[in-house]
Write an enzyme that holds these catalytic residues in place. Structure first.
Site, mmCIF file in Angstrom:
data_model
loop_
_atom_site.group_PDB
_atom_site.id
_atom_site.type_symbol
_atom_site.label_atom_id
_atom_site.label_comp_id
_atom_site.label_asym_id
_atom_site.label_seq_id
_atom_site.Cartn_x
_atom_site.Cartn_y
_atom_site.Cartn_z
ATOM 1 N N GLU A 24 0.822 -1.216 0.000
ATOM 2 C CA GLU A 24 0.000 0.000 0.000
ATOM 3 C C GLU A 24 0.855 1.265 0.000
ATOM 4 O O GLU A 24 0.348 2.361 -0.237
ATOM 5 C CB GLU A 24 -0.924 0.004 1.227
ATOM 6 C CG GLU A 24 -2.008 -1.056 1.173
ATOM 7 C CD GLU A 24 -2.755 -1.214 2.498
ATOM 8 O OE1 GLU A 24 -3.931 -1.574 2.449
ATOM 9 O OE2 GLU A 24 -2.159 -1.019 3.571
ATOM 10 N N ASP A 219 -11.901 -4.837 -3.176
ATOM 11 C CA ASP A 219 -12.780 -6.005 -3.312
ATOM 12 C C ASP A 219 -14.152 -5.650 -2.771
ATOM 13 O O ASP A 219 -14.341 -4.587 -2.187
ATOM 14 C CB ASP A 219 -12.170 -7.191 -2.537
ATOM 15 C CG ASP A 219 -12.012 -6.884 -1.049
ATOM 16 O OD1 ASP A 219 -12.966 -7.123 -0.311
ATOM 17 O OD2 ASP A 219 -10.949 -6.370 -0.631
HETATM 18 N N1 SAH Z 1 -3.141 -11.584 2.238
HETATM 19 C C1 SAH Z 1 -2.695 -10.559 3.124
HETATM 20 C C2 SAH Z 1 -3.720 -10.318 4.199
HETATM 21 C C3 SAH Z 1 -4.628 -9.225 3.828
HETATM 22 S S1 SAH Z 1 -5.749 -8.765 5.068
HETATM 23 C C4 SAH Z 1 -1.377 -10.965 3.704
HETATM 24 O O1 SAH Z 1 -1.080 -12.126 3.706
HETATM 25 O O2 SAH Z 1 -0.631 -10.081 4.128
HETATM 26 C C5 SAH Z 1 -6.557 -7.430 4.220
HETATM 27 C C6 SAH Z 1 -5.960 -6.069 4.385
HETATM 28 O O3 SAH Z 1 -6.604 -5.175 3.490
HETATM 29 C C7 SAH Z 1 -6.164 -5.477 5.762
HETATM 30 O O4 SAH Z 1 -5.082 -4.635 6.084
HETATM 31 C C8 SAH Z 1 -7.489 -4.698 5.629
HETATM 32 O O5 SAH Z 1 -7.416 -3.432 6.249
HETATM 33 C C9 SAH Z 1 -7.715 -4.515 4.134
HETATM 34 N N2 SAH Z 1 -8.916 -5.146 3.539
HETATM 35 C C10 SAH Z 1 -9.131 -5.193 2.207
HETATM 36 N N3 SAH Z 1 -10.282 -5.850 1.933
HETATM 37 C C11 SAH Z 1 -10.807 -6.230 3.122
HETATM 38 C C12 SAH Z 1 -11.974 -6.989 3.488
HETATM 39 N N4 SAH Z 1 -12.788 -7.473 2.551
HETATM 40 N N5 SAH Z 1 -12.216 -7.216 4.803
HETATM 41 C C13 SAH Z 1 -11.370 -6.731 5.751
HETATM 42 N N6 SAH Z 1 -10.226 -6.024 5.449
HETATM 43 C C14 SAH Z 1 -9.939 -5.777 4.157
#
Ligand code: SAH
Length: 257
Positions: A24, A219
């Site tokens: 990000e 998403d």
């Molecule tokens: N695959 C990633 C984990 C991502 S968690 C890894 O392994 O590092 C998702 C991140 O994006 C979090 O920081 C959250 O703030 C944001 N985010 C994006 N879409 C989201 C959703 N549908 N629900 C919750 N958080 C979401």
């Protein structure tokens, strides 16, 4: 920018630019003038000037505890005067499209529930569920996002409203529908869901520091969320952050004017 730059927070203090994930914020560190890295509490804190403004860049990692710890460290150890979050989120409101940007008006923790002692979502001892972002800094951030999108991502839109946070990646059509309806029943119309923003809002509120946050929609928090999230984060999120900061920072003075 023609108008005078605006001072946020105590004079001379740097602006924190915070994200949850390295992707990000990718590219911003490369643009830092006089970059210096300090490792603390397992995180990298990058100090320097970005578009002429003294900043501290850092990545909190995922979730509310990580975000709160990082925000508190930015304030207490690095003396930042304001915090801007740039990251991604899932859409809760069906009108939002992937690639749109939400500039948070306020935040709520959707997984906080101390009922029946307090109404669902209410922060005990705060007497409310929602914590506001700084009006002026958020307005500048929204304008910067509009300018950046108009130039480089013309089909995307900027929205302002409630963003909710919780320690869960919301990734099911039924789950997100239930979350939306549960919030609506309590009087909260949420635009997007993520995992850090409300924690940062609380830390900034406790310290009386301005806070603003932008989240691009990666998403729809539905069954395709994991795949959509991964491709958006690697391909688009950092380009948004760079474009928006290039518009925001010239309007924010980190030094006494
Ligand atoms: N695959 C990633 C984990 C991502 S968690 C890894 O392994 O590092 C998702 C991140 O994006 C979090 O920081 C959250 O703030 C944001 N985010 C994006 N879409 C989201 C959703 N549908 N629900 C919750 N958080 C979401």
């Amino acid at each position: 920018m023609s108008e005078r730059a605006i001072q946020f927070g105590p004079a001379g203090r740097p602006l924190a630019i915070l994200s949850a994930l390295v992707d990000e914020q990718r590219g911003l560190i490369d643009r830092l003038d006089g970059a210096r890295c300090i490792d603390h509490a397992g995180r990298h804190f990058w100090l320097g000037h970005l578009h002429g403004v003294p900043v501290v860049l850092t990545v909190s990692r995922i979730g509310k505890v990580s975000a709160a710890l990082t925000a508190a460290t930015l304030i207490e150890r690095f003396g930042v005067g304001a915090v801007v979050f740039t990251g991604v989120a899932g859409a809760i409101d069906p009108m939002l499209q992937r690639g749109d940007v939400v500039v948070a008006h306020d935040f709520l923790q959707h997984d906080l529930d101390v009922s029946p002692l307090f109404p669902r979502y209410e922060l005990p001892s705060y007497g409310r569920s929602r914590l506001d972002c700084d009006v002026q800094l958020s307005a500048l951030l929204a304008r910067a996002a509009e300018q950046a999108l108009a130039r480089d991502f013309a089909s995307a839109r900027v929205h302002r409203g409630l963003v909710v946070s919780g320690d869960r990646f919301v990734s099911g059509a039924q789950e997100v529908r239930e979350l939306r309806e549960r919030l609506q029943q309590a009087g909260h119309r949420a635009l997007a869901v993520e995992m850090e923003g409300a924690a940062v809002a609380q830390v900034c509120a406790d310290h009386g520091l301005p806070y603003a946050a932008m989240r691009s929609i990666s998403d729809r928090a539905d069954d395709a969320a994991a795949q959509d999230f991964a491709s958006f984060v690697s391909q688009v999120a950092s380009r948004y952050a760079q474009a928006v900061m290039a518009h925001l920072l010239p309007s924010v003075a980190g030094r006494p004017s």
